[in-house]
Design a protein around this motif. Structure first.
Motif, mmCIF file in Angstrom:
data_model
loop_
_atom_site.group_PDB
_atom_site.id
_atom_site.type_symbol
_atom_site.label_atom_id
_atom_site.label_comp_id
_atom_site.label_asym_id
_atom_site.label_seq_id
_atom_site.Cartn_x
_atom_site.Cartn_y
_atom_site.Cartn_z
ATOM 1 N N LEU A 336 0.833 -1.196 0.000
ATOM 2 C CA LEU A 336 0.000 0.000 0.000
ATOM 3 C C LEU A 336 0.872 1.251 0.000
ATOM 4 C CD1 LEU A 336 -2.574 -1.090 2.749
ATOM 5 C CD2 LEU A 336 -2.768 -1.406 0.267
ATOM 6 N N GLY A 337 0.300 2.346 -0.487
ATOM 7 C CA GLY A 337 0.938 3.651 -0.334
ATOM 8 C C GLY A 337 2.097 3.932 -1.265
ATOM 9 N N ILE A 338 2.211 3.209 -2.368
ATOM 10 C CA ILE A 338 3.254 3.549 -3.338
ATOM 11 C C ILE A 338 2.735 4.705 -4.189
ATOM 12 C CG2 ILE A 338 4.540 2.756 -5.357
ATOM 13 C CD1 ILE A 338 4.858 0.098 -4.070
ATOM 14 N N PRO A 339 3.431 5.829 -4.212
ATOM 15 C CA PRO A 339 2.919 6.999 -4.920
ATOM 16 C C PRO A 339 2.666 6.702 -6.397
ATOM 17 C CG PRO A 339 4.826 7.572 -3.584
ATOM 18 C CD PRO A 339 4.733 6.081 -3.582
ATOM 19 N N GLY A 340 1.668 7.362 -6.942
ATOM 20 C CA GLY A 340 1.337 7.201 -8.348
ATOM 21 C C GLY A 340 -0.059 7.714 -8.625
ATOM 22 N N ASN A 341 -0.361 7.824 -9.891
ATOM 23 C CA ASN A 341 -1.688 8.259 -10.325
ATOM 24 C C ASN A 341 -2.133 7.358 -11.469
ATOM 25 O OD1 ASN A 341 -0.045 10.810 -9.425
ATOM 26 N ND2 ASN A 341 -2.189 11.338 -9.080
ATOM 27 N N SER A 342 -3.382 6.921 -11.388
ATOM 28 C CA SER A 342 -3.942 6.051 -12.435
ATOM 29 C C SER A 342 -3.063 4.834 -12.676
ATOM 30 C CB SER A 342 -4.125 6.845 -13.739
ATOM 31 O OG SER A 342 -4.978 7.957 -13.538
ATOM 32 N N GLY A 343 -2.508 4.299 -11.589
ATOM 33 C CA GLY A 343 -1.735 3.074 -11.682
ATOM 34 C C GLY A 343 -0.339 3.246 -12.235
ATOM 35 N N LYS A 344 0.180 4.478 -12.265
ATOM 36 C CA LYS A 344 1.513 4.706 -12.833
ATOM 37 C C LYS A 344 2.279 5.737 -12.017
ATOM 38 C CE LYS A 344 0.297 3.749 -17.685
ATOM 39 N NZ LYS A 344 1.214 2.603 -17.837
ATOM 40 N N PHE A 345 3.631 5.661 -12.077
ATOM 41 C CA PHE A 345 4.451 6.793 -11.668
ATOM 42 C C PHE A 345 4.284 7.870 -12.733
ATOM 43 C CE2 PHE A 345 7.399 3.475 -9.729
ATOM 44 C CZ PHE A 345 7.118 3.808 -8.416
ATOM 45 N N ILE A 346 3.977 9.071 -12.340
ATOM 46 C CA ILE A 346 3.824 10.137 -13.332
ATOM 47 C C ILE A 346 4.823 11.279 -13.107
ATOM 48 C CG2 ILE A 346 1.389 9.618 -13.690
ATOM 49 C CD1 ILE A 346 0.787 12.216 -12.086
ATOM 50 N N SER A 347 5.692 11.155 -12.086
ATOM 51 C CA SER A 347 6.636 12.243 -11.829
ATOM 52 C C SER A 347 7.934 11.706 -11.268
ATOM 53 C CB SER A 347 6.031 13.261 -10.851
ATOM 54 O OG SER A 347 5.931 12.690 -9.547
ATOM 55 N N LYS A 348 8.976 12.515 -11.407
ATOM 56 C CA LYS A 348 10.273 12.192 -10.802
ATOM 57 C C LYS A 348 10.136 12.111 -9.288
ATOM 58 C CE LYS A 348 12.424 15.831 -12.370
ATOM 59 N NZ LYS A 348 11.446 16.520 -13.228
ATOM 60 N N THR A 349 9.337 13.017 -8.732
ATOM 61 C CA THR A 349 9.205 13.076 -7.275
ATOM 62 C C THR A 349 8.671 11.768 -6.719
ATOM 63 O OG1 THR A 349 8.841 15.461 -7.347
ATOM 64 C CG2 THR A 349 8.107 14.302 -5.367
ATOM 65 N N GLN A 350 7.706 11.167 -7.382
ATOM 66 C CA GLN A 350 7.161 9.892 -6.912
ATOM 67 C C GLN A 350 8.218 8.793 -6.940
ATOM 68 O OE1 GLN A 350 3.821 9.387 -9.545
ATOM 69 N NE2 GLN A 350 2.488 10.751 -8.361
ATOM 70 N N LEU A 351 8.988 8.734 -8.005
ATOM 71 C CA LEU A 351 10.035 7.724 -8.105
ATOM 72 C C LEU A 351 11.131 7.981 -7.076
ATOM 73 C CD1 LEU A 351 11.116 5.254 -9.580
ATOM 74 C CD2 LEU A 351 12.165 6.801 -11.260
ATOM 75 N N ILE A 352 11.467 9.234 -6.850
ATOM 76 C CA ILE A 352 12.477 9.590 -5.848
ATOM 77 C C ILE A 352 12.033 9.132 -4.463
ATOM 78 C CG2 ILE A 352 13.489 11.558 -4.609
ATOM 79 C CD1 ILE A 352 13.530 12.995 -7.400
ATOM 80 N N THR A 353 10.767 9.353 -4.131
ATOM 81 C CA THR A 353 10.252 8.952 -2.819
ATOM 82 C C THR A 353 10.389 7.447 -2.610
ATOM 83 O OG1 THR A 353 8.694 10.790 -2.681
ATOM 84 C CG2 THR A 353 8.177 8.820 -1.388
#
Length: 487
Positions: A336-353
């Motif tokens: 749970l709680g993996i950042p993303g929108n519509s089932g995808k990483f959409i930004s560098k910030t999400q992947l960095i986190t």
């Protein structure tokens, strides 16, 4: 094995039988384990008991108490003698009251004839900065045979309540903080990483130094610690079934962007403000390292993802995320709680986190849960893996004999000391000094160099802080934090 032989040789008196007196315990420890006599008094000390919540091995469950839960049967009059002149409402509003609630232990499977409490405890932040317990209720449901224990109770009665609380804390520490949410959760992520990211992928190269050894050490742990005759079954109050049950319960609430992300976790527990709990050494040191890791990860990933569109277009990264969040019933990890929108990483910030949290867990998070184990577990009254008999059901005066009867026997003590001593041995290089280098791109090599320089500065800062800490907390000095989970 060398450690086991050395300890066995020193502790030959611990092979069989029960403890006869508390002095018997102290004599064996001071003569054979080179433990300072002063260290053996910690289990009686309320300040040491409070310090275990913020600078022990299980530092991630204490939270600010803003309202006393109704199930905890305390009153203003009951607590005010311990509040240094404050009323209870004022102590609450001044952020001086903290709580640990282990409701998750309710009805947890245990070994035959062994009991485990599901306690609630309140702690008060004194004017001198120390944290002390002011109330312990050993079970969740109020009743006449479930009293609230207080520091003014008969001395050995209060000690017994603290020992039963710490036994519960041991269960949480080993099953959740240590095994479940460093070793096991990271094994799944490592497997998915190898399955979805090629070895030439920049994210694979970033994470790989922190994934070394874990699958091997987990296989060893299953064989030696979680087998039917392993350390858990022989030594702990909860059995392997209980371990699995606690992990299952906690996984239904654990989120990578909350409990798995240090700043967010501190904030949701109300303990992120450095102006409160100044002796929360875990928080202070771990935040320094978390921020250094986030800076390192940010610089590194921006070399390869200068726009968010490049993250969105990376099929390997998107497949990696998909398998991490996919439910277990669909052969995913169900995290749970993996950042993303519509089932995808959409930004560098999400992947960095996500990458920051994974590296933090494999290095700093595991170090905090692991490398102080011998210091806490080796002396049985201080942090007992199991207790015999039943928790106290009244505030009647107890005796030294009652304490001795509750303590684990000598063989359990020896086994606990051997395992925790082995687990506190560091077998790979410190953070930033990678055992295997995966990064050769000149721009990325420069980022690694800058990361190492940051870690040197943090190491110097923590060493300076520890000169005025009593006792010091060296466990998150970057020079002492391994890159990966290898033990």
């Amino acid at each position: 094995m060398k450690t086991k032989l050395i300890l066995t040789g020193k502790l030959v008196q611990l092979t069989t039988g029960n403890w006869k007196t508390l002095d018997d315990i102290k004599n064996v420890y001071t003569k054979r384990v080179f433990v300072k006599p002063s260290d053996l008094n910690r289990w009686r000390d309320d300040t040491a008991f409070g310090r275990q919540r913020i600078a022990g091995v299980n530092n991630v469950f204490i939270r600010l108490c803003q309202t006393i839960p109704r199930k905890l049967m305390v009153t203003d009059d009951m607590l005010e003698p311990f509040l240094e002149g404050l009323s209870l409402p004022l102590a609450l509003s001044d952020r001086r009251i903290f709580i640990v609630d282990y409701e998750i232990l309710e009805n947890c499977p245990t070994r035959p004839d062994i009991q485990v409490c599901a306690p609630i405890a309140l702690f008060f932040l004194r004017n001198d900065g120390s944290l002390v317990p002011i109330a312990i209720q050993l079970r969740q449901v109020p009743s006449d045979d479930n009293p609230v224990f207080l520091p003014t109770d008969p001395p050995y009665t209060w000690i017994m309540a603290k020992m039963w609380f710490n036994n519960a804390d041991v269960c949480i520490h080993q099953a959740i903080t240590h095994l479940g949410f460093t070793h096991l959760i990271m094994e799944g992520i490592i497997t998915v990483t190898h399955r979805q990211l090629s070895q030439s992928h920049p994210v694979f190269k970033l994470l790989a130094p922190h994934f070394l050894y874990l699958i091997a050490i987990n296989a060893r742990a299953i064989e030696k610690l979680m087998s039917p005759s392993g350390w858990i079954e022989e030594t702990m109050a909860i059995d392997v079934k209980g371990f699995h049950e606690l992990i299952r319960r906690y996984k239904t609430k654990w989120q990578l962007d909350l409990e798995g992300t240090l700043p967010a976790d501190l904030a949701q527990r109300g303990v992120d403000d450095p102006e409160i709990l100044r002796q929360y050494h875990f928080r202070s040191d771990a935040l320094l390292l978390y921020e250094a890791l986030r800076t390192y990860v940010s610089k590194y990933l921006r070399i390869y993802y200068d726009t968010d569109d490049k993250v969105l277009a990376d099929e390997e990264i998107q497949n990696w995320r998909e398998e991490m969040v996919k439910p277990e019933t669909d052969k995913g990890l169900g995290i749970l709680g993996i950042p993303g929108n519509s089932g995808k990483f959409i930004s560098k910030t999400q992947l960095i986190t996500v990458c920051t949290c994974l590296i933090y867990t494999c290095s700093v998070g595991h170090a905090a849960a692991n490398f102080k184990q011998y210091d806490e577990y080796a002396f049985p009254p201080n942090y007992p893996t199991k207790l015999r008999g039943s928790p106290p059901t009244s505030k009647d005066a107890l005796t030294e004999e009652d304490i001795l009867a509750a303590l684990p026997d000598k063989e359990t003590t020896l086994n606990t000391m051997i395992i925790t001593k082995i687990l506190t041995q560091k077998t790979n290089k410190p953070l930033g000094d990678f055992d295997v280098n995966y990064v050769y791109d000149p721009a990325a090599v420069q980022v690694v160099k800058e990361f190492k320089e940051d870690l040197k500065r943090i190491s110097s800062t923590i060493k300076t802080l520890n000169r005025s800490r009593n006792p010091p907390y060296p466990y998150l000095d970057p020079a002492e934090v391994p890159n990966a989970i290898s033990v």
